[in-house]
Scaffold this motif. Structure first.
Motif, short mmCIF file in Angstrom:
data_model
loop_
_atom_site.label_atom_id
_atom_site.label_comp_id
_atom_site.label_asym_id
_atom_site.label_seq_id
_atom_site.Cartn_x
_atom_site.Cartn_y
_atom_site.Cartn_z
N TYR A 147 2.59 2.62 -0.91
CA TYR A 147 4.01 2.28 -1.11
C TYR A 147 4.17 0.95 -1.83
N PHE A 148 3.36 -0.05 -1.49
CA PHE A 148 3.45 -1.34 -2.16
C PHE A 148 3.09 -1.22 -3.65
N GLU A 149 2.08 -0.41 -3.94
CA GLU A 149 1.69 -0.19 -5.34
C GLU A 149 2.82 0.49 -6.10
N ARG A 150 3.48 1.46 -5.46
CA ARG A 150 4.62 2.13 -6.11
C ARG A 150 5.75 1.14 -6.38
N ALA A 151 6.01 0.26 -5.41
CA ALA A 151 7.05 -0.75 -5.58
C ALA A 151 6.73 -1.66 -6.76
N LYS A 152 5.45 -2.05 -6.85
CA LYS A 152 5.01 -2.92 -7.95
C LYS A 152 5.15 -2.22 -9.30
N GLU A 153 4.84 -0.92 -9.33
CA GLU A 153 4.95 -0.16 -10.58
C GLU A 153 6.41 -0.03 -11.01
N ARG A 154 7.30 0.18 -10.04
CA ARG A 154 8.73 0.30 -10.36
C ARG A 154 9.29 -1.02 -10.86
N ASP A 155 8.87 -2.13 -10.23
CA ASP A 155 9.37 -3.45 -10.62
C ASP A 155 8.21 -4.44 -10.61
N PRO A 156 7.56 -4.63 -11.75
CA PRO A 156 6.41 -5.54 -11.84
C PRO A 156 6.76 -7.00 -11.52
N GLU A 157 8.07 -7.32 -11.45
CA GLU A 157 8.50 -8.68 -11.14
C GLU A 157 8.96 -8.83 -9.69
N PHE A 158 8.63 -7.88 -8.84
CA PHE A 158 9.08 -7.85 -7.44
C PHE A 158 8.05 -8.58 -6.58
N PRO A 159 8.30 -9.83 -6.18
CA PRO A 159 7.27 -10.63 -5.48
C PRO A 159 6.86 -10.06 -4.13
N LEU A 160 7.80 -9.45 -3.39
CA LEU A 160 7.46 -8.93 -2.06
C LEU A 160 6.45 -7.79 -2.13
N ALA A 161 6.43 -7.05 -3.23
CA ALA A 161 5.45 -5.97 -3.39
C ALA A 161 4.04 -6.55 -3.41
N TYR A 162 3.86 -7.65 -4.13
CA TYR A 162 2.54 -8.29 -4.21
C TYR A 162 2.18 -8.96 -2.88
N ALA A 163 3.19 -9.50 -2.20
CA ALA A 163 2.93 -10.08 -0.87
C ALA A 163 2.46 -8.99 0.08
N GLY A 164 3.03 -7.79 -0.03
CA GLY A 164 2.61 -6.67 0.80
C GLY A 164 1.18 -6.26 0.51
N ILE A 165 0.82 -6.21 -0.77
CA ILE A 165 -0.55 -5.86 -1.17
C ILE A 165 -1.54 -6.87 -0.60
N ALA A 166 -1.20 -8.17 -0.70
CA ALA A 166 -2.07 -9.21 -0.15
C ALA A 166 -2.23 -9.05 1.35
N GLN A 167 -1.12 -8.70 2.05
CA GLN A 167 -1.18 -8.56 3.49
C GLN A 167 -2.07 -7.39 3.91
N VAL A 168 -1.99 -6.28 3.17
CA VAL A 168 -2.84 -5.13 3.49
C VAL A 168 -4.32 -5.50 3.38
N TRP A 169 -4.68 -6.19 2.30
CA TRP A 169 -6.08 -6.59 2.15
C TRP A 169 -6.50 -7.59 3.21
N LEU A 170 -5.58 -8.47 3.59
CA LEU A 170 -5.88 -9.44 4.64
C LEU A 170 -6.14 -8.74 5.97
#
Length: 391
Positions: A147-170
């Motif tokens: 879902y975070f990757e989809r959010a990033k693809e829809r809006d590459p400027e959406f900071p919370l999507a990248y924060a979500g990706i970082a949290q998953v890896w953490l």
């Protein structure tokens, strides 16, 4: 709406994680308020037909059942900013009814639009749902990442999507789902991107703080970021919880427990706040309280019990209740490493220390081809009295 209310320091707001446990409940308002220890309840409904949405909201005094305020908002979903402005309007109206002071910076954050793409925002919210509801193995983390990757693809400027990706890896790294060699660069990459987009988001500083604390062990930088999170969002339950554990490590116990208690008050049914609180109890040698809290949470949510078993088996070990400790550790290891060979059936023959030592040896051998958390091995060797291997 709750997310915006969180940003008001003059209010104490129960997190959605806990409040949504009461969705579709038949419990009276007074009973819900008593369980959550709150004075007021917000309830309402959302109806959607095509692009049109109607949001009905009311604020109720839990003690008297009196309706303090209510409003109906109509919006057109084709105009995204209208939806976020409705959320902002409701949050500020509720705050005014409760006589809460909203400072200018809080008002700016409340009115901030996170993304201009509604679909991206929906995908982000779904990702957050799966992060909060972590499951045995990596299933929910994989779903959250999707879902975070989809959010990033829809809006590459959406900071919370990248924060979500970082949290998953953490989480993957901390839970032993991924090795530090794999997760570390992924965390750094996502954090670097989110910092380029917005450094004034609580979630951004939360990920920075957790990365500095749990990955880099940079206590000073971590504390600076946790303080920044709580400055932006004073009601962030996970930040209070993890920050409390950092303060335990720094030896500031009284200060730590203030944050720990607040994290539980803000989100009493959140697995993550419970887990960090139990970690604090372990460090303070309050083993009976840790066991009791784990069992209490299990009665409310049996699906997430495996994470709390870690606190339970360590507590039982420290109390020299080795049969109970063994059962908990066995369950956790079989969940954590479900595709691995285990030797727990040797308990009757080898006893507690012998079985743990052999299990650690067995996992160590298998770690040559599959990832095994070194801390898991260290704990088992330590409990088996094998100090050299533990170190």
């Amino acid at each position: 709406i709750l997310d915006r209310l969180f940003k008001i320091g003059d209010l104490k707001v129960i997190s959605r994680t806990s409040s949504m446990h009461y969705k579709n409940t038949d419990k009276p308002i007074k009973e819900i308020a008593r369980e959550l220890k709150v004075a007021n309840i917000i309830e309402g409904s959302v109806r959607r037909a095509g692009n049109m949405v109607r949001i009905a909201v009311q604020l109720i005094d839990a003690g008297t059942d009196a309706h303090l305020w209510s409003e109906i908002y109509n919006g057109d979903l084709s105009d995204l900013s209208r939806i976020f402005s409705i959320q902002s309007d409701v949050a500020q109206a509720v705050a005014r009814e409760l006589k809460a002071v909203i400072v200018p910076e809080e008002k700016r954050l409340i009115e901030k639009i996170p993304t201009k793409d509604m679909t991206a925002y929906d995908e982000y919210l779904k990702g957050k749902f799966y992060v909060i509801n972590v499951s045995p193995g990596d299933i929910n983390m994989n779903t959250a990442m999707k879902y975070f990757e989809r959010a990033k693809e829809r809006d590459p400027e959406f900071p919370l999507a990248y924060a979500g990706i970082a949290q998953v890896w953490l989480i993957r790294q901390q839970m032993g789902f991924a090795s530090p060699d794999e997760a570390g660069p992924k965390i750094a990459e996502a954090i670097e991107r989110v910092l380029e987009l917005d450094i004034q988001l609580a979630e951004v500083h939360y990920i920075l703080a957790c990365n500095n604390f749990l990955v880099k062990w940079n206590w000073e930088a971590a504390e600076t970021d946790y303080k920044k999170v709580l400055e932006i969002n004073p009601n962030h339950p996970e930040a209070h919880g993890v920050y409390s554990h950092l303060l335990i490590i720094l030896g500031r116990v009284e200060e730590a427990m203030v944050h720990a208690e607040l994290s539980i008050k803000l989100d009493p049914l959140n697995l993550w706040t419970i887990m960090w609180y139990c970690s604090d109890l372990l460090c303070l040698h309050r083993y009976d309280e840790c066991i009791s809290l784990c069992r209490e949470f299990y009665e409310k949510d049996q699906t997430a019990y495996w994470m709390l078993l870690i606190g339970m088996y360590i507590s039982h070990h420290m109390k020299k209740e080795y049969d109970e400790a063994f059962e908990g550790l066995k369950t956790v290891m079989c969940i954590q490493y479900k595709d691995y060979d285990h030797v727990f059936d040797q308990y009757e023959k080898l006893g507690y220390t012998g079985t743990l030592n052999l299990e650690a040896d067995t996992l160590m051998a298998q770690s040559k081809t599959k990832y095994v958390s070194q801390s898991d091995l260290a704990i088992m060797y330590s409990f088996a009295g094998n100090k050299k291997r533990a170190l």
